[in-house]
Structure formats: C-alpha cells, structure tokens
Design a protein around this motif. Structure first.
Motif, PDB file in Angstrom:
ATOM      1  N   LYS A 282       0.817  -1.213   0.000  1.00 39.87           N
ATOM      2  CA  LYS A 282       0.000   0.000   0.000  1.00 39.87           C
ATOM      3  C   LYS A 282       0.853   1.267   0.000  1.00 39.87           C
ATOM      4  N   GLY A 283       2.160   1.120   0.253  1.00 43.00           N
ATOM      5  CA  GLY A 283       3.036   2.282   0.279  1.00 43.00           C
ATOM      6  C   GLY A 283       3.484   2.640   1.691  1.00 43.00           C
ATOM      7  N   TYR A 284       4.611   3.339   1.788  1.00 39.22           N
ATOM      8  CA  TYR A 284       5.178   3.723   3.083  1.00 39.22           C
ATOM      9  C   TYR A 284       4.803   5.141   3.502  1.00 39.22           C
ATOM     10  N   PHE A 285       4.460   6.000   2.546  1.00 37.39           N
ATOM     11  CA  PHE A 285       4.107   7.395   2.814  1.00 37.39           C
ATOM     12  C   PHE A 285       5.238   8.119   3.556  1.00 37.39           C
ATOM     13  N   GLU A 286       6.460   7.829   3.140  1.00 36.70           N
ATOM     14  CA  GLU A 286       7.637   8.439   3.754  1.00 36.70           C
ATOM     15  C   GLU A 286       8.301   9.389   2.764  1.00 36.70           C
ATOM     16  N   ASP A 287       8.347  10.658   3.125  1.00 39.16           N
ATOM     17  CA  ASP A 287       9.016  11.676   2.331  1.00 39.16           C
ATOM     18  C   ASP A 287      10.502  11.320   2.265  1.00 39.16           C
ATOM     19  N   LEU A 288      11.014  11.095   1.058  1.00 38.51           N
ATOM     20  CA  LEU A 288      12.396  10.631   0.903  1.00 38.51           C
ATOM     21  C   LEU A 288      13.417  11.616   1.469  1.00 38.51           C
ATOM     22  N   ASP A 289      13.123  12.912   1.415  1.00 32.63           N
ATOM     23  CA  ASP A 289      14.073  13.895   1.947  1.00 32.63           C
ATOM     24  C   ASP A 289      14.233  13.732   3.456  1.00 32.63           C
ATOM     25  N   PHE A 290      13.110  13.594   4.162  1.00 34.97           N
ATOM     26  CA  PHE A 290      13.185  13.390   5.614  1.00 34.97           C
ATOM     27  C   PHE A 290      13.761  12.014   5.938  1.00 34.97           C
ATOM     28  N   LEU A 291      13.363  11.014   5.178  1.00 37.51           N
ATOM     29  CA  LEU A 291      13.853   9.651   5.398  1.00 37.51           C
ATOM     30  C   LEU A 291      15.372   9.585   5.308  1.00 37.51           C
ATOM     31  N   GLU A 292      15.936  10.071   4.201  1.00 35.19           N
ATOM     32  CA  GLU A 292      17.382   9.991   4.007  1.00 35.19           C
ATOM     33  C   GLU A 292      18.122  10.887   4.987  1.00 35.19           C
ATOM     34  N   PHE A 293      17.540  12.036   5.329  1.00 36.99           N
ATOM     35  CA  PHE A 293      18.158  12.953   6.279  1.00 36.99           C
ATOM     36  C   PHE A 293      18.299  12.297   7.652  1.00 36.99           C
ATOM     37  N   GLN A 294      17.222  11.700   8.136  1.00 36.96           N
ATOM     38  CA  GLN A 294      17.259  11.077   9.456  1.00 36.96           C
ATOM     39  C   GLN A 294      18.090   9.799   9.455  1.00 36.96           C
ATOM     40  N   ARG A 295      18.024   9.061   8.365  1.00 34.80           N
ATOM     41  CA  ARG A 295      18.837   7.844   8.253  1.00 34.80           C
ATOM     42  C   ARG A 295      20.324   8.188   8.366  1.00 34.80           C
ATOM     43  N   THR A 296      20.741   9.227   7.671  1.00 35.13           N
ATOM     44  CA  THR A 296      22.146   9.643   7.706  1.00 35.13           C
ATOM     45  C   THR A 296      22.563  10.044   9.109  1.00 35.13           C
ATOM     46  N   ILE A 297      21.731  10.832   9.775  1.00 33.64           N
ATOM     47  CA  ILE A 297      22.058  11.287  11.126  1.00 33.64           C
ATOM     48  C   ILE A 297      22.209  10.107  12.072  1.00 33.64           C
ATOM     49  N   LEU A 298      21.238   9.214  12.083  1.00 33.45           N
ATOM     50  CA  LEU A 298      21.273   8.097  13.023  1.00 33.45           C
ATOM     51  C   LEU A 298      22.452   7.165  12.758  1.00 33.45           C
ATOM     52  N   GLN A 299      22.742   6.906  11.497  1.00 34.09           N
ATOM     53  CA  GLN A 299      23.885   6.052  11.179  1.00 34.09           C
ATOM     54  C   GLN A 299      25.188   6.682  11.654  1.00 34.09           C
ATOM     55  N   ASN A 300      25.303   7.995  11.519  1.00 33.77           N
ATOM     56  CA  ASN A 300      26.523   8.691  11.937  1.00 33.77           C
ATOM     57  C   ASN A 300      26.629   8.835  13.449  1.00 33.77           C
ATOM     58  N   CYS A 301      25.500   8.744  14.146  1.00 32.50           N
ATOM     59  CA  CYS A 301      25.495   8.956  15.592  1.00 32.50           C
ATOM     60  C   CYS A 301      25.496   7.652  16.392  1.00 32.50           C
ATOM     61  N   CYS A 302      25.436   6.519  15.701  1.00 29.35           N
ATOM     62  CA  CYS A 302      25.580   5.229  16.385  1.00 29.35           C
ATOM     63  C   CYS A 302      27.054   4.926  16.606  1.00 29.35           C
ATOM     64  N   ARG A 303      27.324   4.036  17.524  1.00 32.98           N
ATOM     65  CA  ARG A 303      28.706   3.603  17.770  1.00 32.98           C
ATOM     66  C   ARG A 303      29.129   2.694  16.623  1.00 32.98           C
ATOM     67  N   GLN A 304      30.106   3.152  15.866  1.00 33.64           N
ATOM     68  CA  GLN A 304      30.515   2.447  14.661  1.00 33.64           C
ATOM     69  C   GLN A 304      31.173   1.098  14.983  1.00 33.64           C
ATOM     70  N   GLY A 305      30.838   0.102  14.181  1.00 31.05           N
ATOM     71  CA  GLY A 305      31.430  -1.222  14.344  1.00 31.05           C
ATOM     72  C   GLY A 305      30.724  -2.091  15.360  1.00 31.05           C
ATOM     73  N   GLU A 306      29.731  -1.547  16.051  1.00 31.98           N
ATOM     74  CA  GLU A 306      29.017  -2.335  17.061  1.00 31.98           C
ATOM     75  C   GLU A 306      27.866  -3.092  16.414  1.00 31.98           C
ATOM     76  N   ALA A 307      27.595  -4.274  16.929  1.00 31.03           N
ATOM     77  CA  ALA A 307      26.508  -5.090  16.400  1.00 31.03           C
ATOM     78  C   ALA A 307      25.173  -4.387  16.593  1.00 31.03           C
TER      79      ALA A 307
END
Length: 343
Positions: free
Chosen positions: A43-68
């Motif tokens: 049916k679709g995700y209804f997720e604005d790609l600009d907000f999606l990619e913006f938040q995805r980038t932030i969270l990936q950069n703010c997690c502890r790198q290399g951790e499971a």
C-alpha cells in the motif's frame, strides 16, 4: 494563515504507514516524493524521501561504529546514540522545514526514525503536533521476522529489543509533551478511526478535512496485510513468562495512551519448564532455518553458474582440439590399432 505541522512516528512495522495513509486522506500533505511501495508494504510507506534519508544519515553517523545492531534504524546492542551530534544537522533541518512551509499550510511527515529524534524536531518546530503510534510487541517482532532480513534472521531477539528502545522514547516524549501529542495503539485505532479524528480536532486543535467519512479507512486498510497473533498465541503466552519487561512497557503505554490497546495482562503462576519453551524455540528456529535455506539456495545457484561456465569452456576447448591436425592424427591411429586387433 499559520502553518500547521503534524509529525507521525512509531516503531518500524507498527502501522505508521497505515496511519500516515489515513492522515493524508484527511487532507494533510505528507510529501510528494515518497519511498516506493514494495512487496513488504504494497500500500506504500508514505515516507518523504528527503526526511527519510536525512534522518537515516544522522542516526547512522550517531551510532557507535562497528558495534553489532542495525544502524539504519539507529539501534545497536549498547543502545548508545550520540545525541550531541544532532546539533551539527540543525541548519540543513531548518532548510528542509522551510521548503515544506512554502508548499503547504498543513503539512507533516512520517518516518519511524523520528521516534529517536523527537526532541531535535520539537526544538525546531515548537508549534508542531505529534501522532505517536505503537503496536503490540509480538506483532512487531512477527512482522519484522517475516521480512527475512539478514540481520534479524541471524538475531531473532533484535526486533523486541528495538521495539522497547523506540517505545521508551515515545513514552518519555509523551510524558513531557502530552498536550501536543496523541499516543495511539494501532490495533484499537483500526476499530475506532473516528476517535482519532476527534482527538486531532479537540486535543491538538488541528483542522482536518470536513468531508471525512469512516468508510475511507476501510478503503485504505487491508486486514490481510496487518495481522495480529492474538493473546492465546504460544509466542505471546511464552513471552509473558520469559520476557515480562515487554508486557510492563506495553502496560505503561496503555496507561497513558489516548487510544490504548485492549490487551489485558493476565496473571501467571508457577515456573516455566524447558518443554514449554519449545514453541518459542521452534518459532525462532523456523526463521533461522529459512535464512539458512536461502543462503544454501544462493550457493547452489552460484555453483550451478560456475559449473555451466566450466562446461561451456570445456566444450570450446574440445571443439578446438577436434579441429586440430593432432586430433585427426590421433583418430587415424586409433582406427589403425582397432583394425590391427581385428586382424
């Protein structure tokens, strides 16, 4: 006219897409460039790609790198998240907000990742309203495991842990900003969509489409795509014994929710024995085996491709050999030897 903003969020696979589709049907602009529908969400995700990619980038950069864990969702096993680093993204966030203000007087977005960034957006949008959605934990786990995604197939315990991580954020934010939030259980919402419309208008003072009809949700909602295990399911019964913390968190959510679930925790007695753990073990093993079978299938397919390539190469070499003078001489000698034996 003053701009109105409604932010929709909740744990992944918790019905946020269904809720967002309903909200958009009420006349709220959630974006124009959505993440494409797929087999996991037809049916679709209804997720604005600009907000999606913006938040995805932030969270990936703010997690502890290399951790499971699964950094795409902002979660690792330690649940450590560098929120101080969020401040480095304030300016691009303001630009994103400004671009939406210009397009619509009543707008918003939906992305589960927002659950971990609610304070960040609240500071930038002090007049925003929030629609927080939660689903029964075992239903979320069941839905995620059915995706057969590698990391969750390898770690079937992850979905419940991420569910708790996300919903603790919802509960904490709601406790501090309940006057600007609606907290709803998706299962109950599906039974009483008119209640959500009332809350949007009365509690959040938002003007939604005046031509709303309850039947509209039925046009959007496909019950076959949104299953619930039910309280008598072996997994639910077992989790109540071996993982009571998820039931406690669910009870906390239900206690303050504007539209709570109808799940009631029944008292349990006695200790659970090892044989009674079999349903959960089998449940986990089913998904682990499914992943292993898929890996084996992929390996067989790869071996097949390599063997076919080798066969083609051997045929080519054989054709070259047969066309050579050496091969013709070899065949002639073989015939002579055969004749010599006969004579």
């Amino acid at each position: 006219m003053m701009s109105q903003t409604l932010i929709i969020t909740g744990m992944h696979r918790s019905g946020t897409s269904l809720t967002a589709s309903f909200i958009q049907a009420l006349g709220i602009n959630l974006g124009e460039n959505f993440f494409a529908a797929d087999i996991f969400n037809a049916k679709g995700y209804f997720e604005d790609l600009d907000f999606l990619e913006f938040q995805r980038t932030i969270l990936q950069n703010c997690c502890r790198q290399g951790e499971a864990g699964w950094t795409d969702w902002g979660w690792t096993e330690s649940e450590w998240l560098d929120r101080d680093n969020f401040h480095n993204y304030i300016e691009p966030a303001k630009e994103l907000i400004a671009s939406r203000h210009q397009k619509s007087a009543f707008w918003g977005w939906k992305d589960p990742r927002t659950s971990l960034m609610l304070d960040f957006w609240e500071q930038l949008l002090p007049e925003a309203r929030f629609l927080l959605v939660y689903r029964l934990p075992w239903d979320v786990a069941d839905s995620i495991l059915r995706l057969n995604s590698g990391i969750f197939t390898e770690h079937p315990e992850y979905p419940l842990k991420v569910w708790a991580f996300y919903n603790r954020h919802l509960l904490d934010f709601y406790a501090r900003h309940s006057d600007r939030c609606i907290l709803v259980n998706i299962n109950t919402l599906l039974q009483s969509p008119t209640r959500l419309v009332e809350l949007l208008e009365t509690k959040l003072n938002l003007k939604v489409a005046s031509d709303y009809e309850p039947a509209r949700l039925k046009e959007i909602y496909d019950s076959s795509l949104f299953n619930s295990l039910g309280r008598q399911h072996p997994l639910v019964q077992l989790l109540q014994h071996i993982a009571p913390q998820y039931f406690s968190l669910l009870a906390d959510l239900d206690r303050v929710a504007d539209i709570p679930s109808d799940f009631s925790q029944e008292p349990t007695s006695g200790n659970i024995s090892h044989p009674e753990c079999l349903p959960l073990l089998l449940y986990r093993q089913a998904f682990e085996n499914q992943g292993q079978l898929q890996n084996l299938y992929r390996q067989i397919q790869q071996d097949k491709i390599e063997l076919e390539s080798q066969i083609v190469q051997l045929k080519q070499e054989n054709a070259i050999l047969k066309s050579s003078k050496v091969w013709k001489l070899h065949r002639a000698l073989s015939k002579i030897k055969k004749l010599a034996k006969i004579n």
